[in-house]
Design a protein around this motif. Structure first.
Motif, PDB file in Angstrom:
ATOM      1  N   VAL A 199     -87.972  85.686 -59.990  1.00 37.91           N
ATOM      2  CA  VAL A 199     -87.027  85.783 -61.102  1.00 37.91           C
ATOM      3  C   VAL A 199     -85.918  84.766 -60.890  1.00 37.91           C
ATOM      4  CG1 VAL A 199     -85.438  87.310 -62.344  1.00 37.91           C
ATOM      5  CG2 VAL A 199     -87.598  88.226 -61.446  1.00 37.91           C
ATOM      6  N   GLN A 200     -85.260  84.855 -59.739  1.00 44.08           N
ATOM      7  CA  GLN A 200     -84.231  83.892 -59.364  1.00 44.08           C
ATOM      8  C   GLN A 200     -83.816  84.124 -57.922  1.00 44.08           C
ATOM      9  OE1 GLN A 200     -80.636  84.355 -61.617  1.00 44.08           O
ATOM     10  NE2 GLN A 200     -80.344  86.474 -61.010  1.00 44.08           N
ATOM     11  N   VAL A 201     -83.714  83.058 -57.164  1.00 46.08           N
ATOM     12  CA  VAL A 201     -83.152  83.103 -55.812  1.00 46.08           C
ATOM     13  C   VAL A 201     -82.485  81.769 -55.527  1.00 46.08           C
ATOM     14  CG1 VAL A 201     -84.809  84.753 -54.802  1.00 46.08           C
ATOM     15  CG2 VAL A 201     -85.251  82.304 -54.641  1.00 46.08           C
ATOM     16  N   CYS A 202     -81.568  81.801 -54.611  1.00 42.35           N
ATOM     17  CA  CYS A 202     -81.004  80.574 -54.084  1.00 42.35           C
ATOM     18  C   CYS A 202     -81.702  80.264 -52.764  1.00 42.35           C
ATOM     19  CB  CYS A 202     -79.505  80.739 -53.881  1.00 42.35           C
ATOM     20  SG  CYS A 202     -78.677  79.217 -53.424  1.00 42.35           S
ATOM     21  N   TYR A 203     -82.041  81.310 -52.018  1.00 37.93           N
ATOM     22  CA  TYR A 203     -82.664  81.206 -50.700  1.00 37.93           C
ATOM     23  C   TYR A 203     -84.120  81.634 -50.833  1.00 37.93           C
ATOM     24  CZ  TYR A 203     -83.190  82.053 -45.656  1.00 37.93           C
ATOM     25  OH  TYR A 203     -83.583  82.025 -44.360  1.00 37.93           O
ATOM     26  N   LEU A 204     -85.047  80.691 -50.775  1.00 39.54           N
ATOM     27  CA  LEU A 204     -86.473  80.966 -50.948  1.00 39.54           C
ATOM     28  C   LEU A 204     -87.161  80.980 -49.591  1.00 39.54           C
ATOM     29  CD1 LEU A 204     -89.026  81.215 -52.765  1.00 39.54           C
ATOM     30  CD2 LEU A 204     -89.092  78.719 -52.794  1.00 39.54           C
ATOM     31  N   GLU A 205     -87.795  82.097 -49.274  1.00 39.77           N
ATOM     32  CA  GLU A 205     -88.563  82.185 -48.043  1.00 39.77           C
ATOM     33  C   GLU A 205     -89.720  83.157 -48.231  1.00 39.77           C
ATOM     34  OE1 GLU A 205     -88.112  83.561 -43.404  1.00 39.77           O
ATOM     35  OE2 GLU A 205     -86.378  82.652 -44.389  1.00 39.77           O
ATOM     36  N   VAL A 206     -90.944  82.641 -48.058  1.00 41.94           N
ATOM     37  CA  VAL A 206     -92.172  83.435 -48.129  1.00 41.94           C
ATOM     38  C   VAL A 206     -92.992  83.050 -46.902  1.00 41.94           C
ATOM     39  CG1 VAL A 206     -94.273  83.911 -49.440  1.00 41.94           C
ATOM     40  CG2 VAL A 206     -92.149  83.388 -50.661  1.00 41.94           C
ATOM     41  N   THR A 207     -93.404  84.035 -46.086  1.00 39.86           N
ATOM     42  CA  THR A 207     -94.148  83.732 -44.870  1.00 39.86           C
ATOM     43  C   THR A 207     -95.345  84.665 -44.717  1.00 39.86           C
ATOM     44  OG1 THR A 207     -92.717  85.185 -43.558  1.00 39.86           O
ATOM     45  CG2 THR A 207     -92.120  82.842 -43.643  1.00 39.86           C
ATOM     46  N   GLY A 259    -106.398  83.561 -31.500  1.00 41.44           N
ATOM     47  CA  GLY A 259    -105.089  83.095 -31.926  1.00 41.44           C
ATOM     48  C   GLY A 259    -104.772  83.465 -33.363  1.00 41.44           C
ATOM     49  N   LYS A 260    -103.638  82.961 -33.789  1.00 39.01           N
ATOM     50  CA  LYS A 260    -103.144  83.243 -35.135  1.00 39.01           C
ATOM     51  C   LYS A 260    -102.648  81.950 -35.749  1.00 39.01           C
ATOM     52  CE  LYS A 260    -101.548  87.927 -34.221  1.00 39.01           C
ATOM     53  NZ  LYS A 260    -100.456  88.883 -34.299  1.00 39.01           N
ATOM     54  N   ILE A 261    -102.576  81.960 -37.065  1.00 37.46           N
ATOM     55  CA  ILE A 261    -101.839  80.916 -37.758  1.00 37.46           C
ATOM     56  C   ILE A 261    -100.664  81.592 -38.436  1.00 37.46           C
ATOM     57  CG2 ILE A 261    -103.838  79.423 -38.116  1.00 37.46           C
ATOM     58  CD1 ILE A 261    -103.705  80.283 -41.114  1.00 37.46           C
ATOM     59  N   SER A 262     -99.587  80.883 -38.573  1.00 37.65           N
ATOM     60  CA  SER A 262     -98.461  81.365 -39.375  1.00 37.65           C
ATOM     61  C   SER A 262     -98.102  80.247 -40.342  1.00 37.65           C
ATOM     62  CB  SER A 262     -97.273  81.781 -38.505  1.00 37.65           C
ATOM     63  OG  SER A 262     -96.774  80.682 -37.790  1.00 37.65           O
ATOM     64  N   PHE A 263     -97.565  80.639 -41.485  1.00 37.58           N
ATOM     65  CA  PHE A 263     -97.319  79.674 -42.552  1.00 37.58           C
ATOM     66  C   PHE A 263     -96.175  80.170 -43.417  1.00 37.58           C
ATOM     67  CE2 PHE A 263    -100.742  82.579 -43.503  1.00 37.58           C
ATOM     68  CZ  PHE A 263    -100.355  83.131 -44.716  1.00 37.58           C
ATOM     69  N   GLY A 264     -95.623  79.260 -44.218  1.00 38.69           N
ATOM     70  CA  GLY A 264     -94.543  79.691 -45.090  1.00 38.69           C
ATOM     71  C   GLY A 264     -94.056  78.626 -46.043  1.00 38.69           C
ATOM     72  N   ILE A 265     -93.304  79.110 -47.017  1.00 39.15           N
ATOM     73  CA  ILE A 265     -92.615  78.301 -48.015  1.00 39.15           C
ATOM     74  C   ILE A 265     -91.127  78.556 -47.815  1.00 39.15           C
ATOM     75  CG2 ILE A 265     -92.197  77.952 -50.485  1.00 39.15           C
ATOM     76  CD1 ILE A 265     -94.934  79.220 -51.017  1.00 39.15           C
ATOM     77  N   HIS A 266     -90.327  77.488 -47.695  1.00 36.21           N
ATOM     78  CA  HIS A 266     -88.883  77.635 -47.492  1.00 36.21           C
ATOM     79  C   HIS A 266     -88.122  76.649 -48.363  1.00 36.21           C
ATOM     80  CE1 HIS A 266     -89.548  79.961 -43.770  1.00 36.21           C
ATOM     81  NE2 HIS A 266     -90.564  79.139 -43.604  1.00 36.21           N
ATOM     82  N   GLU A 267     -87.060  77.098 -48.941  1.00 38.74           N
ATOM     83  CA  GLU A 267     -86.106  76.193 -49.586  1.00 38.74           C
ATOM     84  C   GLU A 267     -84.744  76.834 -49.416  1.00 38.74           C
ATOM     85  OE1 GLU A 267     -83.631  73.897 -50.874  1.00 38.74           O
ATOM     86  OE2 GLU A 267     -83.632  75.587 -52.269  1.00 38.74           O
ATOM     87  N   THR A 268     -84.017  76.335 -48.448  1.00 38.99           N
ATOM     88  CA  THR A 268     -82.718  76.927 -48.117  1.00 38.99           C
ATOM     89  C   THR A 268     -81.620  75.882 -48.029  1.00 38.99           C
ATOM     90  OG1 THR A 268     -83.181  76.714 -45.749  1.00 38.99           O
ATOM     91  CG2 THR A 268     -83.831  78.780 -46.798  1.00 38.99           C
ATOM     92  N   GLU A 269     -81.949  74.637 -48.345  1.00 42.64           N
ATOM     93  CA  GLU A 269     -81.005  73.544 -48.159  1.00 42.64           C
ATOM     94  C   GLU A 269     -80.138  73.236 -49.375  1.00 42.64           C
ATOM     95  OE1 GLU A 269     -80.614  72.093 -45.133  1.00 42.64           O
ATOM     96  OE2 GLU A 269     -82.070  73.572 -44.449  1.00 42.64           O
TER      97      GLU A 269
END
Length: 188
Positions: free
Chosen positions: A70-78, A159-169
């Motif tokens: 909807v709306q965020v300033c701080y985007l983080e999905v992991t 093992g594992k993989i980890s991943f994510g989407i970030h936009e915090t700048e």
């Protein structure tokens, strides 16, 4: 009690999903639905909302639901994927990770807003890439597969993989993106 103005008892304001849940699609492909990812502010209706994906509109993944930003300033999905639990993946093969997203007609805040995609491979290699989601938004409302990186499974499924989407700048508020989930498939 969970209502439109209160976070659920299970999640708080952040969507804390089953980080090890995935589904085999056949052909060596694995999908992780959006609701099975950790989403900062994902359980607060002011910022994200869960929505049904029409059956004719989900050609990429076998997920009935998606998450609408909807709306965020701080985007983080992991998310994470435990390779030992992935019988459909094969040792020695290389796979690519794709985020399946689309933008609503009224999406906003993506201009001049590079999004960081990260992937940590089973051997610990850290891959980061910056992607301008505005380019995808301009292409229209259809689904887009956004390349998040690639990894090779070692001689055994360990093992594992980890991943994510970030936009915090950036200080920009962003909205109007629909995240269907993540697709992991053999590299073509």
């Amino acid at each position: 009690m969970s209502g439109p103005e209160q976070p659920s008892e299970n999640h708080g304001t952040h969507w804390k999903a089953d980080q090890n849940k995935s589904e085999a699609l056949g052909g060596g492909e694995v999908c992780i639905c959006a609701k099975d990812l950790k989403i900062v502010w994902g359980d607060d209706w002011r910022f994200w909302k869960q929505l049904k994906i029409p059956s004719g509109d989900n050609k990429w993944l076998n997920c009935e639901d998606g998450m609408e930003l909807v709306q965020v300033c701080y985007l983080e999905v992991t998310g994470t994927l435990d390779l030992e639990k992935q019988e459909q993946l094969s040792a020695g093969n290389t796979y690519e990770l794709l985020y399946i997203i689309k933008f609503k007609i009224d999406a906003f805040g993506w201009q001049d807003c590079p999004v960081l995609l990260h992937l940590v491979t089973p051997n610990g290699e850290k891959i980061k890439r910056s992607v301008n989601f505005e380019d995808f938004r301009k292409k229209g409302e259809g689904w887009h597969s956004v390349f998040g990186g690639e990894f090779t499974v070692g001689s055994s499924l360990k093992g594992k993989i980890s991943f994510g989407i970030h936009e915090t700048e950036t200080p920009f508020w962003k909205g109007g993106m629909i995240l269907h989930g993540v697709l992991i498939r053999p590299k073509k």
